[in-house]
Design a protein around this motif. Sequence first.
Motif, PDB file in Angstrom:
ATOM      1  N   ARG A 321      16.010 -14.703   5.931  1.00 52.64           N
ATOM      2  CA  ARG A 321      15.312 -14.621   4.549  1.00 52.64           C
ATOM      3  C   ARG A 321      13.840 -13.916   4.433  1.00 52.64           C
ATOM      4  NH1 ARG A 321      16.594 -14.902   0.401  1.00 52.64           N
ATOM      5  NH2 ARG A 321      15.949 -17.012  -0.342  1.00 52.64           N
ATOM      6  N   ASP A 326      18.544 -11.212   0.352  1.00 50.85           N
ATOM      7  CA  ASP A 326      18.644 -12.232  -0.875  1.00 50.85           C
ATOM      8  C   ASP A 326      20.196 -12.890  -0.460  1.00 50.85           C
ATOM      9  OD1 ASP A 326      16.568 -10.565  -2.232  1.00 50.85           O
ATOM     10  OD2 ASP A 326      18.140  -9.280  -2.695  1.00 50.85           O
ATOM     11  N   ARG A 327      20.974 -11.929   0.189  1.00 50.75           N
ATOM     12  CA  ARG A 327      22.359 -12.564   0.361  1.00 50.75           C
ATOM     13  C   ARG A 327      22.594 -12.414   1.722  1.00 50.75           C
ATOM     14  NH1 ARG A 327      25.731 -13.735  -3.734  1.00 50.75           N
ATOM     15  NH2 ARG A 327      25.038 -12.799  -5.878  1.00 50.75           N
ATOM     16  N   CYS A 347      21.022 -24.589   4.457  1.00 52.78           N
ATOM     17  CA  CYS A 347      20.519 -23.541   3.487  1.00 52.78           C
ATOM     18  C   CYS A 347      19.768 -24.373   2.161  1.00 52.78           C
ATOM     19  CB  CYS A 347      21.643 -22.785   3.025  1.00 52.78           C
ATOM     20  SG  CYS A 347      21.386 -21.845   1.373  1.00 52.78           S
ATOM     21  N   ASP A 352      16.894 -23.203  -0.544  1.00 55.73           N
ATOM     22  CA  ASP A 352      17.801 -21.989  -1.153  1.00 55.73           C
ATOM     23  C   ASP A 352      18.937 -22.558  -1.819  1.00 55.73           C
ATOM     24  OD1 ASP A 352      15.863 -20.287  -0.368  1.00 55.73           O
ATOM     25  OD2 ASP A 352      16.906 -19.694   1.572  1.00 55.73           O
ATOM     26  N   ASN A 357      22.573 -17.611  -1.935  1.00 60.59           N
ATOM     27  CA  ASN A 357      21.662 -17.036  -0.747  1.00 60.59           C
ATOM     28  C   ASN A 357      22.403 -16.971   0.830  1.00 60.59           C
ATOM     29  OD1 ASN A 357      19.085 -16.700  -2.098  1.00 60.59           O
ATOM     30  ND2 ASN A 357      19.232 -18.759  -2.272  1.00 60.59           N
TER      31      ASN A 357
END
Length: 555
Positions: A321, A326-327, A347, A352, A357
Motif C-alpha cells: 500500500r 490501490d489494488r 485489511c 482499508d 484494496n
Amino acid sequence: MTPEQLSTAIVGALTDLVDSGALTLPDAVPASVVVERPKSKEHGDYATNVALQLAKKAGLPPRDLAGLLADRLRATEGIAAVDIAGPGFLNITVEAAAQGALAAQIVEAGAAYGGSDLMAGEKVNLEFVSANPTGPIHLGGTRWAAVGDALGRIFEASGADVTREYYFNDHGAQIDRFSTSLLASAKGEPTPEDGYGGAYIADIAQQVMQTEPRVLDLPDDEAQEVFRSVGVNLMFDEIKQKLHEFGVDFDVYFHENNLHESGAVKRAVERLTDLGNTYEKDGALWLSTEQFGDDKDRVIIKSDGKGAYLSGDLAYYLDKRERGFDRCLIMLGADHHGYVGRMMAMCAAFGDKPGENLEILIGQMVNLLSDGQPLRMSKRAGTVVRHDDLVDAIGVDASRYALARYTSDTTIDIDLDLWAKQTNDNPVFYVQYAHARLASILRNAADLGLSAARGDAFDPSLLSHEKEGDLLRALAEFPRVVAAAAQLREPHRVARYLEDTASSFHKFYDACRVLPMGDEEPAPIHAARLLLVEATKTVIANGLHLLGVSAPERM
RNA sequence: GCCCUCGUAGCUCAGCUGGAUAGAGCGUCGGACUUCUAAUCCGGUGGUCGCAGGUUCGAGUCCUGCCGGGGGCGCCA
C-alpha cells in the motif's frame, strides 16, 4: 456496427423517447444497455431485453415499450430490421455493410484491438506463485503462473499499471528444515524428522558442496548457514528459470526476510496498535480480527517474542500500500483458503476496504491424468505433482492454455494424453491451427500478388454471407470478452472465446473461398475477404497473446 | 461441528454476473477433399442443470435447507 455501438444507439433512442415525452422514467436513462448475441439465429444478430427491464419503471407493458423503441431503432443507420419477440425482446438485424466495416477497424487497431481504458489509472499488484524455495514448483503454483500472468496481460490490455510480484518466503521454520535436510544429505545422513526428502535435496546439497568445497569442515551451525544461504539461492534460481521458460517473469521478487530485518513488521504492528486493533493476552500480542469478520482473533507476536506467520503478511500488505498500489491481488491455492478471512480482516484493521484494496483469488487443485490414472498422488510417499511433470509432458503452450482454460474455482484434471495430441481433440491446437491457416491464406495471397482491400477500395457490404456475418459478430465480441475477463478476473473467458472464434473461422473457410480459384480474375470480394482474414488473424493472435500462448504462422 | 468451493449430455467443461427451445468439444453413428493447411467442415445421437422449497413476468444463474466430491479449520509456515 458493434454491440457497443448498438448499445449506444438504444440509449439514444430511449433518450429521444424521454425528451419527446413519449416515455417517462423515474430514474435517468441507463448509461448502457445489455446487448447480447442470441443463441438462436431466428432471434436476429443481436437482442436486448431493455424493454423488459424498464417496463415496470415506465409504467408500460413490455411489448408496448419495445414497440416504441423498435420504431426509433428502425430509423437508425446500419440497422436492417428490428423485431419484437416473446415477452418484449427486441431482435435486431444489422446491415452487412455496417457489420463488415469492423474488419477494417480491427486491422487498423492491430495489436491494440480488444483493449480498453477500463482500468486506466489503476495501479495493481498481482502476487502469485510465491512458492517456497524449499523445493521445485508444484502444480498449484504452475496453475497460478499461467492464470496470474494471463490476468496481468488482460489487465494491461485494459489500461492498468500492473506489477507482477513474487513473495519469497526465506524466513522461518520451513527454511530451517530445508537447510538441515541439505546438511544431512551432504553428510550422508538420513533425512531428519520433518525434513525434506527427494532427489532434488541431494542434487542441491552436491551443488552447494561444489560451490563451497570445505563447507563440511565447518561446525554444524555454520555449515547449516552456508547450506541455507547457498541452497536457497540455488533453489530460487531454478524456480525463476523454470518460470522464465514458462514465459512468466516477475517485476518484483519480495523477500520476506527483509520485512523482519528492516523493522517493517514492527512498524506494521505499531500501526495496528495505534489504531486500537491489538491487545495482549497470555504473553502474546493479538490482532482483533474477529470484529472484522474473521472466525476468531489471531496471534501476531508469539509469546516467545517472535512474529507469527501473519505478521509478515501484515507488513507485506502495508508495504504494498505504501508503494502506491490501490489494488493488491493475491492468488492462493485452495489449501490456503483458510487465510482469506484473517487477511481480509487484517485489511479492514488497517482501515482499508477488503475486496477493493485487497482481493484474494483462490485456485482449486490440479490433477494430472495419464492413461486415465492420476499421476503420483501418493502423499504417504511424499511425492507431489510438480511443474515439470506437466510442462515436460505437453510443452509450454499446451500447459499454459490447459491451465488458463478453466475457471480457477474448479478442480481440474488435465489429461496428458489429450493435451499432447496434435489433433483437434486438443483445444490449443484447434485455435493455433486456425491461426496457422489464416497465415497460410495470407502467404498464398502474397504469392498471387493480392492484398487485402484498403480504404475506399474496401466494400464492407460484400461480406454478406451468413458465415461472414457470424465471423464478424464473433470478432466484435472480443473487446467485451477481454473486459469481462478483466472485471471478473477470469482469463478462461478469453480461451473459450478463442475456441468459438476459431470455430466461426473454420466454418467461414469451409463455406467461403477467399482467394480466386484457378484462372479466376481477382475481384473485390477476394480483397474484402482477405481483409476479414487479416482481421481474424489479428484477433486470434491478440487473444493467444493475452494467454501467453504462441500464435504459429505454420504448423 | 464450522468455513470455502464444486455438482449441467456416457466423458471433459461453457453458460456473457436473472432472459427466449440449456450449449460446445470428445465419444458414438453417417457424410464431405481435382483448386486457399481434412490438425477442417456437415448431419444424427445424447439432459429430472445433485435434491427440495422460496423470491418474480421469468431461475442452471439469486436465497434457505438437505445430499455428494474436494479443500481448510495451530502462539506451523
